[in-house]
Design a protein around this motif. Structure first.
Motif, PDB file in Angstrom:
ATOM      1  N   LEU A 279       0.830  -1.207   0.000  1.00 19.36           N
ATOM      2  CA  LEU A 279       0.000   0.000   0.000  1.00 19.36           C
ATOM      3  C   LEU A 279       0.860   1.251   0.000  1.00 19.36           C
ATOM      4  O   LEU A 279       0.543   2.247  -0.664  1.00 19.36           O
ATOM      5  CB  LEU A 279      -0.926  -0.008   1.217  1.00 19.36           C
ATOM      6  CG  LEU A 279      -2.025  -1.078   1.239  1.00 19.36           C
ATOM      7  CD1 LEU A 279      -2.770  -1.049   2.570  1.00 19.36           C
ATOM      8  CD2 LEU A 279      -2.991  -0.866   0.083  1.00 19.36           C
ATOM      9  N   GLY A 280       1.953   1.195   0.763  1.00 16.98           N
ATOM     10  CA  GLY A 280       2.846   2.342   0.816  1.00 16.98           C
ATOM     11  C   GLY A 280       3.481   2.648  -0.527  1.00 16.98           C
ATOM     12  O   GLY A 280       3.687   3.815  -0.889  1.00 16.98           O
ATOM     13  N   GLU A 281       3.808   1.589  -1.292  1.00 16.95           N
ATOM     14  CA  GLU A 281       4.405   1.793  -2.607  1.00 16.95           C
ATOM     15  C   GLU A 281       3.402   2.395  -3.593  1.00 16.95           C
ATOM     16  O   GLU A 281       3.764   3.158  -4.480  1.00 16.95           O
ATOM     17  CB  GLU A 281       4.929   0.459  -3.137  1.00 16.95           C
ATOM     18  CG  GLU A 281       6.149  -0.053  -2.369  1.00 16.95           C
ATOM     19  CD  GLU A 281       6.529  -1.448  -2.797  1.00 16.95           C
ATOM     20  OE1 GLU A 281       5.797  -2.037  -3.631  1.00 16.95           O
ATOM     21  OE2 GLU A 281       7.544  -1.960  -2.284  1.00 16.95           O
ATOM     22  N   LYS A 282       2.119   2.024  -3.435  1.00 18.92           N
ATOM     23  CA  LYS A 282       1.079   2.549  -4.317  1.00 18.92           C
ATOM     24  C   LYS A 282       0.793   4.020  -4.019  1.00 18.92           C
ATOM     25  O   LYS A 282       0.662   4.838  -4.920  1.00 18.92           O
ATOM     26  CB  LYS A 282      -0.208   1.730  -4.172  1.00 18.92           C
ATOM     27  CG  LYS A 282      -0.094   0.302  -4.658  1.00 18.92           C
ATOM     28  CD  LYS A 282       0.209   0.251  -6.156  1.00 18.92           C
ATOM     29  CE  LYS A 282       0.303  -1.170  -6.667  1.00 18.92           C
ATOM     30  NZ  LYS A 282       0.631  -1.243  -8.109  1.00 18.92           N
ATOM     31  N   SER A 283       0.679   4.336  -2.745  1.00 17.02           N
ATOM     32  CA  SER A 283       0.431   5.723  -2.337  1.00 17.02           C
ATOM     33  C   SER A 283       0.900   5.897  -0.893  1.00 17.02           C
ATOM     34  O   SER A 283       0.140   5.670   0.053  1.00 17.02           O
ATOM     35  CB  SER A 283      -1.054   6.072  -2.460  1.00 17.02           C
ATOM     36  OG  SER A 283      -1.285   7.389  -1.999  1.00 17.02           O
ATOM     37  N   GLY A 284       2.167   6.269  -0.767  1.00 22.04           N
ATOM     38  CA  GLY A 284       2.731   6.435   0.570  1.00 22.04           C
ATOM     39  C   GLY A 284       2.031   7.526   1.356  1.00 22.04           C
ATOM     40  O   GLY A 284       1.809   7.389   2.562  1.00 22.04           O
ATOM     41  N   ILE A 285       1.650   8.594   0.699  1.00 15.82           N
ATOM     42  CA  ILE A 285       0.994   9.705   1.387  1.00 15.82           C
ATOM     43  C   ILE A 285      -0.361   9.277   1.925  1.00 15.82           C
ATOM     44  O   ILE A 285      -0.695   9.539   3.080  1.00 15.82           O
ATOM     45  CB  ILE A 285       0.831  10.908   0.430  1.00 15.82           C
ATOM     46  CG1 ILE A 285       2.215  11.453   0.047  1.00 15.82           C
ATOM     47  CG2 ILE A 285      -0.014  11.997   1.074  1.00 15.82           C
ATOM     48  CD1 ILE A 285       2.153  12.573  -0.971  1.00 15.82           C
ATOM     49  N   LEU A 286      -1.151   8.596   1.081  1.00 17.44           N
ATOM     50  CA  LEU A 286      -2.484   8.158   1.509  1.00 17.44           C
ATOM     51  C   LEU A 286      -2.386   7.130   2.633  1.00 17.44           C
ATOM     52  O   LEU A 286      -3.112   7.212   3.626  1.00 17.44           O
ATOM     53  CB  LEU A 286      -3.248   7.567   0.321  1.00 17.44           C
ATOM     54  CG  LEU A 286      -4.660   7.033   0.630  1.00 17.44           C
ATOM     55  CD1 LEU A 286      -5.541   8.146   1.172  1.00 17.44           C
ATOM     56  CD2 LEU A 286      -5.273   6.407  -0.618  1.00 17.44           C
ATOM     57  N   THR A 287      -1.477   6.169   2.478  1.00 18.02           N
ATOM     58  CA  THR A 287      -1.316   5.131   3.505  1.00 18.02           C
ATOM     59  C   THR A 287      -0.893   5.753   4.834  1.00 18.02           C
ATOM     60  O   THR A 287      -1.431   5.427   5.891  1.00 18.02           O
ATOM     61  CB  THR A 287      -0.273   4.093   3.069  1.00 18.02           C
ATOM     62  OG1 THR A 287      -0.625   3.583   1.796  1.00 18.02           O
ATOM     63  CG2 THR A 287      -0.199   2.952   4.073  1.00 18.02           C
ATOM     64  N   GLY A 288       0.087   6.664   4.769  1.00 20.67           N
ATOM     65  CA  GLY A 288       0.542   7.318   5.995  1.00 20.67           C
ATOM     66  C   GLY A 288      -0.545   8.158   6.631  1.00 20.67           C
ATOM     67  O   GLY A 288      -0.689   8.187   7.854  1.00 20.67           O
ATOM     68  N   ALA A 289      -1.348   8.829   5.803  1.00 20.59           N
ATOM     69  CA  ALA A 289      -2.420   9.676   6.331  1.00 20.59           C
ATOM     70  C   ALA A 289      -3.473   8.835   7.042  1.00 20.59           C
ATOM     71  O   ALA A 289      -3.937   9.182   8.135  1.00 20.59           O
ATOM     72  CB  ALA A 289      -3.060  10.472   5.203  1.00 20.59           C
ATOM     73  N   VAL A 290      -3.842   7.714   6.432  1.00 24.31           N
ATOM     74  CA  VAL A 290      -4.858   6.844   7.034  1.00 24.31           C
ATOM     75  C   VAL A 290      -4.344   6.226   8.331  1.00 24.31           C
ATOM     76  O   VAL A 290      -5.038   6.218   9.355  1.00 24.31           O
ATOM     77  CB  VAL A 290      -5.278   5.744   6.036  1.00 24.31           C
ATOM     78  CG1 VAL A 290      -6.177   4.719   6.724  1.00 24.31           C
ATOM     79  CG2 VAL A 290      -5.998   6.354   4.843  1.00 24.31           C
ATOM     80  N   MET A 291      -3.109   5.706   8.296  1.00 23.71           N
ATOM     81  CA  MET A 291      -2.547   5.066   9.488  1.00 23.71           C
ATOM     82  C   MET A 291      -2.339   6.086  10.609  1.00 23.71           C
ATOM     83  O   MET A 291      -2.655   5.823  11.770  1.00 23.71           O
ATOM     84  CB  MET A 291      -1.220   4.392   9.147  1.00 23.71           C
ATOM     85  CG  MET A 291      -1.330   3.281   8.100  1.00 23.71           C
ATOM     86  SD  MET A 291      -2.352   1.903   8.645  1.00 23.71           S
ATOM     87  CE  MET A 291      -1.356   1.262   9.965  1.00 23.71           C
TER      88      MET A 291
END
Length: 398
Positions: A279-291
């Protein structure tokens, strides 16, 4: 030093009295009660008491959030009550608890006793990293190796410690649980991984792995062991249970762990870690924001422990992507506490805000900030003197 005698007495009274307590443990900031009847607890009174930040009902537990002094309060409560044998079925709560809640309860109850050792060892490892980066200590020196051993030990031998704590939480013999974890690290077993040829047990091929620092294998193994132990105690004559139950348990569980539970647990942990990386490779910003956004809500309900085994498993495989993603949440909470510390006029509130910054910055313990300030519980008590802080906190949330 502050006396916690009255606070402990009031807590006991408002959770329904000693007779209503099935068990009590604590983590870094919370008293985690398991009550026989939660309807007897007076949640509103507890939340309004000085010395209590909040009350949360989650994971099958009645959690009273104390803050950094939780250990002192816990000791005083245990001095005032006699809970007897909490593994006795007569002490069990009659309340039905869901499977997911039970899982989180076991995970949190298993890691809570290890929190101090894990945090202390982690800080020591961080200190050694700083010392070697700045050239103040050689990574080849005897001093470094001695201190490194102190920092690495709890992580390397985590299966042993978890074997003990998980067994205690499940009502099984903790020393057998620890022995199961130790068997996974025993030199004769680990040496098989480097031996030539295919290794087998009773003709069944072995899938050999490195179990140091792993979490899931020992959780699965001790869970099955606890059920096996209860069965054996029902069918084996009591006079021979002392040696026969442990012997049969080890003969069955250790081979099963090496053959099935261990590899399965390692694969599960790796799969979860790989999923987060994907998920981080697909969209690190989105994954980090959600987590990062979700971490505070998990902490509020006491469910954040569910991610701890995954993070530790990731560290064992070379690195953890969850930690940096989740770091945004505690740093945001620390920012709230610092803002209140600098802006508050009320001296007591200023002192409370200041006392929450260091635990958050050094150990990531932010419950005192979350329950003391972010959720507004203290604002009700100091409304007229902290209106400016309240507006600042709201703006920080947005």
């Amino acid at each position: 030093m502050m006396s916690y005698t009255k606070l402990a007495s009031d807590i006991i009274k408002n959770v329904g009295g000693e007779q209503n307590i099935s068990s009590l443990v604590h983590c870094a900031t919370r008293l985690r009660f398991k009550l026989k009847d939660r309807k007897k607890a007076n949640k509103d009174v507890l939340q309004d008491m000085n010395g209590i930040l909040s009350v949360v009902e989650s994971g099958g537990q009645f959690q009273v959030v104390i803050g950094n002094h939780v250990n002192d309060v816990h000791k005083e409560i245990m001095n005032q009550v006699n809970l007897g044998d909490t593994s006795d079925s007569s002490n069990e709560s009659s309340e039905k608890v869901g499977i997911l809640s039970k899982v989180f309860e076991v995970v949190s109850g298993s890691f809570s006793p290890l929190l101090g050792a894990l945090a202390g060892a982690g800080m020591l490892k961080a200190l050694l990293t700083v010392l070697t980066i700045f050239g103040w200590m050689s990574a080849e020196s005897g001093t470094y190796f001695v201190l490194s051993a102190a920092g690495n030990a709890v992580f390397y031998f985590l299966p042993i410690f978890l074997g003990i704590t998980v067994a205690i939480k499940l009502g099984a013999n903790p020393y057998i649980g620890g022995t199961i974890g130790a068997a996974l690290l025993e030199p004769n077993l680990t040496s098989l991984a480097t031996a030539e040829g295919t290794q087998s047990f009773l003709g069944i091929p072995l899938v050999l792995m490195n179990y140091s620092s792993t979490v899931f294998p020992v959780f699965i193994a001790v869970l099955i062991y606890s059920m096996l132990e209860r069965f054996l105690k029902k069918v084996i004559y009591k006079d021979v249970q002392m040696f026969l139950v442990p012997m049969i348990s080890l003969m069955v569980i250790v081979p099963l762990t090496v053959l099935a539970f261990g590899p399965f647990g390692v694969y599960v942990g790796n799969a979860i870690g790989d999923s987060v990386l994907f998920l981080g490779e697909k969209s690190g910003i989105l994954t980090g924001a959600v987590m990062g956004a979700g971490w505070t809500f998990l902490t509020i309900f006491g469910l954040h422990w569910g991610l701890v085994p995954i993070m530790i498993g990731n560290f064992a495989n070379g690195g953890d992507p969850l930690g940096p993603m989740l770091a945004a949440a505690p740093f945001a909470q620390i920012g709230v506490a610092l803002a209140i510390f600098f802006k508050a006029k009320d001296k007591q509130l200023k002192a409370l805000a200041g006392s929450t910054v260091m635990p958050g910055a050094l150990a990531g313990v932010t419950e005192p900030i979350i329950y003391g300030f972010t959720d507004g519980s203290l604002y009700d008590r100091h409304f007229h003197s902290v209106c400016s802080c309240f507006r600042l906190n709201i703006s920080l949330r947005i």
